[in-house]
Write an enzyme that holds these catalytic residues in place. Structure first.
Site, mmCIF file in Angstrom:
data_model
loop_
_atom_site.group_PDB
_atom_site.id
_atom_site.type_symbol
_atom_site.label_atom_id
_atom_site.label_comp_id
_atom_site.label_asym_id
_atom_site.label_seq_id
_atom_site.Cartn_x
_atom_site.Cartn_y
_atom_site.Cartn_z
ATOM 1 N N ARG A 211 0.849 -1.292 -0.035
ATOM 2 C CA ARG A 211 0.014 0.057 -0.085
ATOM 3 C C ARG A 211 0.694 1.299 0.224
ATOM 4 N NH1 ARG A 211 -3.036 -3.248 -1.491
ATOM 5 N NH2 ARG A 211 -5.141 -3.596 -0.601
ATOM 6 N N ARG A 239 -5.439 24.493 -11.421
ATOM 7 C CA ARG A 239 -5.252 23.144 -10.558
ATOM 8 C C ARG A 239 -4.109 22.211 -11.530
ATOM 9 N NH1 ARG A 239 -4.797 24.717 -5.624
ATOM 10 N NH2 ARG A 239 -6.622 24.911 -4.427
ATOM 11 N N GLU A 273 -6.357 32.620 5.130
ATOM 12 C CA GLU A 273 -6.599 32.236 3.871
ATOM 13 C C GLU A 273 -7.469 32.959 3.168
ATOM 14 O OE1 GLU A 273 -4.841 30.428 1.921
ATOM 15 O OE2 GLU A 273 -3.572 29.453 3.240
ATOM 16 N N GLY A 296 -8.269 6.582 0.777
ATOM 17 C CA GLY A 296 -7.974 5.237 0.164
ATOM 18 C C GLY A 296 -6.638 5.706 -0.358
ATOM 19 N N GLU A 300 -4.531 13.651 3.820
ATOM 20 C CA GLU A 300 -5.156 14.949 3.714
ATOM 21 C C GLU A 300 -6.359 14.834 4.758
ATOM 22 O OE1 GLU A 300 -5.497 18.685 1.151
ATOM 23 O OE2 GLU A 300 -6.972 17.227 0.558
ATOM 24 N N GLU A 323 3.759 32.029 -3.682
ATOM 25 C CA GLU A 323 3.467 30.657 -3.584
ATOM 26 C C GLU A 323 2.964 30.354 -5.029
ATOM 27 O OE1 GLU A 323 0.749 29.806 -0.468
ATOM 28 O OE2 GLU A 323 2.290 30.248 1.050
#
Length: 369
Positions: A211, A239, A273, A296, A300, A323
């Protein structure tokens, strides 16, 4: 064989054992001090620095007879902090003196703070530093100290997330046997692998299972909502994973979100944020859930919020340049938001989750406003 003088975090023996890869019972350690010096906290960092200070004395440990391998491991660990070795005469507890090398920072690199306390540091940062050192030292001989140093902020976030995870749930009673554990990759994200067996529900053990997990920290996700105007604010940004999988629309509409920094609460991260990404000030937070984002494959853990705010302006330049963030925002009415949810136009799972929570609690929030 060399002598080193430790005045800072490596005086904490569990951390020193991780760095050296052996028990301190095998090492010649002697309490000592360096005259005319003082140890100060480093502003904004969880480690100290040493500075000349007439009439003061910096306590520490004289470590004698270190091998080349010991020194290489220590230099690998300390090298990431931009410290360099320098020779000084230290005074041992029996009054004798000895020449020893110690790590001095670049005088222009860090801003000194108040006098540093080992006990205070252990209480606040000891466990986090031990977990971070375990990850750092796993890459000794595989990456350079400079490469690892670039990952330090993410390493500390993962260490803080591990501490939080250990207190999140009651222990399971079923058995888990880890046969091997390997840290396969380290960067902003990390990947760990293991060979494991676990107890079946019906009894007995599973066969050996290979795993892996994407190792991440915790994140705060907040959907700003104005109950008087009955509208929400979304942010849009590029993204990379969405692009890398081949999705033709990698600019995503999302809630405000960001990683929880070490020493920061999820609530503090949500407020920070919101200021950074959307240039708004939240009045209050409503918890909309806490959950693993994809149990799975990833470690996070998300802290989901609705943030109450006055939403009257949007921005085209949200985020931090340092960033690489390029963020714009948009204000939608609640009805527009839910129409997009029902039309399956939104691809961010935390946004869908918070939107459904808001739909259930919207009347209450509007009445209370």
């Amino acid at each position: 064989m060399k002598n080193l003088f430790f005045y800072g975090t490596l005086r904490h023996r569990p951390l020193l054992e991780i760095v050296l890869g052996c028990s301190t019972e095998q090492i010649d350690l002697v309490p000592a001090h360096l005259p005319d010096h003082a140890v100060h906290a480093v502003t904004g960092q969880p480690f100290p620095m040493i500075l000349p200070a007439a009439g003061q004395s910096a306590p520490g440990l004289l470590v004698r007879g270190l091998s080349v391998e010991d020194l290489n491991r220590i230099e690998f660990y300390e090298g990431g902090f931009d410290y360099a070795l320098s020779v000084r005469q230290v005074i041992c507890e029996d009054g004798s003196s000895a020449a020893a090398e110690l790590f001095f920072p670049d005088p222009d690199l860090w801003q000194p703070g108040a006098l540093w306390s080992l006990q205070g540091w252990v209480s606040e940062w000891g466990q986090l530093s031990e977990y971070a050192a375990l990850e750092v030292m796993a890459f000794y001989g595989r990456r350079s100290a400079e490469d690892v140093a670039r990952s330090f902020p993410a390493v500390r976030m993962r260490a803080a997330a591990r501490i939080a995870a250990e207190t999140r749930s009651a222990p399971q009673t079923r058995e888990v046997v880890v046969h091997s554990y390997h840290r396969a990759y380290q960067g902003y994200f990390a990947v760990d692998e293991m060979q494991v067996q676990h107890q079946r529900y019906e009894g007995g053990m599973t066969p050996m299972l290979g795993r892996s997990a994407l190792m991440q920290g915790a994140a705060a996700v907040v959907l700003p909502y104005d109950p008087q105007r009955d509208c929400v604010l979304l942010v849009e940004q590029f993204r990379a994973p969405v692009y890398m999988i081949g999705d033709p629309a990698p600019w995503m509409w999302e809630p405000v979100a960001g990683m929880v920094d070490p020493g920061e609460t999820p609530e503090q991260a949500a407020h920070r944020e919101a200021r950074e990404e959307a240039h708004i000030q939240l009045r209050a937070l409503e918890c909309a859930g806490r959950a693993y984002s994809s149990s799975g494959s990833s470690t996070e853990f998300l802290h989901l919020y609705v943030g109450l705010a006055d939403l009257t302006e949007t921005t085209e330049n949200g985020g931090l340049d340092g960033e690489g963030e390029d963020i714009r925002s948009a204000i939608l009415s609640f009805d527009e938001l839910m129409a997009k949810v029902d039309a399956h136009e939104l691809k961010d799972l935390p946004l869908l989750s918070i939107a459904h929570w808001l739909a259930r609690h919207r009347n209450r929030l509007r009445e209370e406003s």
